[in-house]
Design a protein around this motif. Structure first.
Motif, mmCIF file in Angstrom:
data_model
loop_
_atom_site.group_PDB
_atom_site.id
_atom_site.type_symbol
_atom_site.label_atom_id
_atom_site.label_comp_id
_atom_site.label_asym_id
_atom_site.label_seq_id
_atom_site.Cartn_x
_atom_site.Cartn_y
_atom_site.Cartn_z
ATOM 1 N N ARG A 277 28.155 -19.405 17.638
ATOM 2 C CA ARG A 277 27.941 -20.817 17.365
ATOM 3 C C ARG A 277 28.137 -21.633 18.627
ATOM 4 N NH1 ARG A 277 31.423 -22.745 12.568
ATOM 5 N NH2 ARG A 277 29.607 -24.042 12.135
ATOM 6 N N ARG B 86 28.927 -13.935 -4.186
ATOM 7 C CA ARG B 86 27.906 -13.889 -3.133
ATOM 8 C C ARG B 86 27.445 -15.299 -2.773
ATOM 9 N NH1 ARG B 86 23.239 -9.859 -4.778
ATOM 10 N NH2 ARG B 86 22.430 -10.704 -2.828
ATOM 11 N N HIS C 293 30.220 -17.070 -0.834
ATOM 12 C CA HIS C 293 30.301 -16.482 0.508
ATOM 13 C C HIS C 293 29.181 -17.023 1.393
ATOM 14 C CE1 HIS C 293 31.317 -13.448 3.495
ATOM 15 N NE2 HIS C 293 30.028 -13.170 3.608
ATOM 16 N N TYR C 294 27.975 -17.104 0.843
ATOM 17 C CA TYR C 294 26.834 -17.621 1.612
ATOM 18 C C TYR C 294 27.070 -19.080 2.006
ATOM 19 C CZ TYR C 294 22.272 -19.547 2.666
ATOM 20 O OH TYR C 294 21.244 -20.217 3.287
ATOM 21 N N ARG D 210 29.897 -20.855 2.204
ATOM 22 C CA ARG D 210 31.008 -21.032 3.136
ATOM 23 C C ARG D 210 30.613 -20.579 4.540
ATOM 24 N NH1 ARG D 210 35.931 -22.314 1.878
ATOM 25 N NH2 ARG D 210 35.733 -21.623 -0.295
ATOM 26 N N ASN D 211 29.899 -19.455 4.625
ATOM 27 C CA ASN D 211 29.495 -18.928 5.934
ATOM 28 C C ASN D 211 28.448 -19.798 6.609
ATOM 29 O OD1 ASN D 211 31.240 -16.821 5.709
ATOM 30 N ND2 ASN D 211 29.703 -15.234 5.515
ATOM 31 N N ASN D 212 27.800 -20.667 5.855
ATOM 32 C CA ASN D 212 26.793 -21.550 6.432
ATOM 33 C C ASN D 212 27.290 -22.983 6.559
ATOM 34 O OD1 ASN D 212 23.847 -20.227 6.757
ATOM 35 N ND2 ASN D 212 24.949 -19.195 5.108
ATOM 36 N N LYS E 94 37.250 -17.082 18.286
ATOM 37 C CA LYS E 94 36.330 -16.702 17.211
ATOM 38 C C LYS E 94 36.889 -17.092 15.850
ATOM 39 C CE LYS E 94 33.706 -12.817 15.314
ATOM 40 N NZ LYS E 94 33.386 -11.371 15.443
ATOM 41 N N GLN E 95 38.169 -16.875 15.618
ATOM 42 C CA GLN E 95 38.780 -17.239 14.342
ATOM 43 C C GLN E 95 38.702 -18.743 14.103
ATOM 44 O OE1 GLN E 95 42.684 -15.527 14.874
ATOM 45 N NE2 GLN E 95 42.120 -13.617 13.849
ATOM 46 N N THR F 281 34.848 -19.970 13.752
ATOM 47 C CA THR F 281 34.227 -19.471 12.530
ATOM 48 C C THR F 281 34.651 -20.302 11.325
ATOM 49 O OG1 THR F 281 34.107 -17.213 13.406
ATOM 50 C CG2 THR F 281 33.990 -17.453 11.025
ATOM 51 N N ALA F 282 35.899 -20.760 11.322
ATOM 52 C CA ALA F 282 36.389 -21.580 10.207
ATOM 53 C C ALA F 282 35.909 -23.022 10.284
ATOM 54 C CB ALA F 282 37.920 -21.547 10.191
#
Length: 242
Positions: free
Chosen positions: A58, A89, A92-93, A95-97, A193-194, A197-198
């Motif tokens: 990112r 699912r 997860h999608y 949150r990851n986006n 990265k941690q 990513t959050a």
């Protein structure tokens, strides 16, 4: 430090092959993360894809500088509990986006979601379980209220604070610290990265006042530049360790 006939007269290509560098560079090229040019392809540059990989996938500056049109996009779903796998699912999608959880199954983002709509509709065409809105608050809630509810910026700031602490632990410029510098770089990369990513990397207009992301980003650039200068001095030691 420990001269031998081989390390005194060996070519770069020979050293690179013996230490596995050529193989690793070829692998990065195949993944389109790296491109080589110049004589004997000695000049290596990260591709845009490689640059994003190095940034943990990112680009913070691109995230903060993007324009916000003042509208929230909302994904609302009510998948039956009998379909828990699909619910997980979907969460997860989202949150990851970069979506934030506003209320239970009400997810929000400041960004256009055309691609998300296409993808989710293809898997959940029933509007009784999935619907999309474009909205603005009309009940007196501020955009900052929405941000603080949808994303856990206390946790995000703790992760950035941890990253800042790792930056402060950087070993400084003696040759004996070469291995310590390598170990520190791995810890720094993981801590960054941690945190990133959050982080939803919201547009600047929506960032909380106490947000630590930009401070950590600037400190990271400065610290890694300093580490790179010292790494040039440590190169013979690093090669020897390798």
């Amino acid at each position: 430090m420990n001269p031998t006939m081989r390390n005194l007269d060996e070519t770069f290509e020979g050293w690179a092959y013996r230490n596995g560098l050529s193989r690793h560079l070829s692998s990065l090229e195949k993944q389109r993360l790296l491109e080589r040019s110049g004589r004997a392809k000695r000049v290596c540059r990260l591709t845009e894809r490689g640059r994003l990989r190095a940034l943990a996938g990112r680009d913070p500056k691109a995230g903060w500088s993007r324009r916000w049109d003042g509208w929230w996009r909302i994904v609302c779903f009510d998948v039956p509990t009998t379909e828990n796998r699909q619910r997980r699912r979907l969460r997860h999608y989202l949150r990851n986006n970069g979506f934030g959880l506003l209320q239970r199954s009400l997810w929000v983002t400041p960004d256009p979601i055309d691609e998300t709509v296409k993808l989710l509709k293809a898997n959940s065409p029933d509007l009784k379980s999935l619907i999309f809105f474009k909205a603005q608050s009309c009940g007196g809630e501020s955009n900052q209220d929405i941000v603080s509810t949808a994303w856990d910026f206390d946790r995000i700031n703790r992760l950035y604070q941890r990253h800042l602490q790792v930056l402060d632990q950087r070993p400084h410029g003696k040759a004996a610290a070469a291995r310590a510098l390598l170990n520190w770089s791995e810890l720094e990369r993981l801590a960054w990265k941690q945190a990133v990513t959050a982080d939803p990397l919201l547009p600047t207009a929506l960032l909380p006042r106490n947000y630590l992301g930009r401070q950590a980003w600037l400190r990271r650039i400065q610290t890694l530049k300093q580490a790179a200068k010292e790494a040039d001095c440590l190169k013979p030691i690093l090669i020897g360790d390798k």
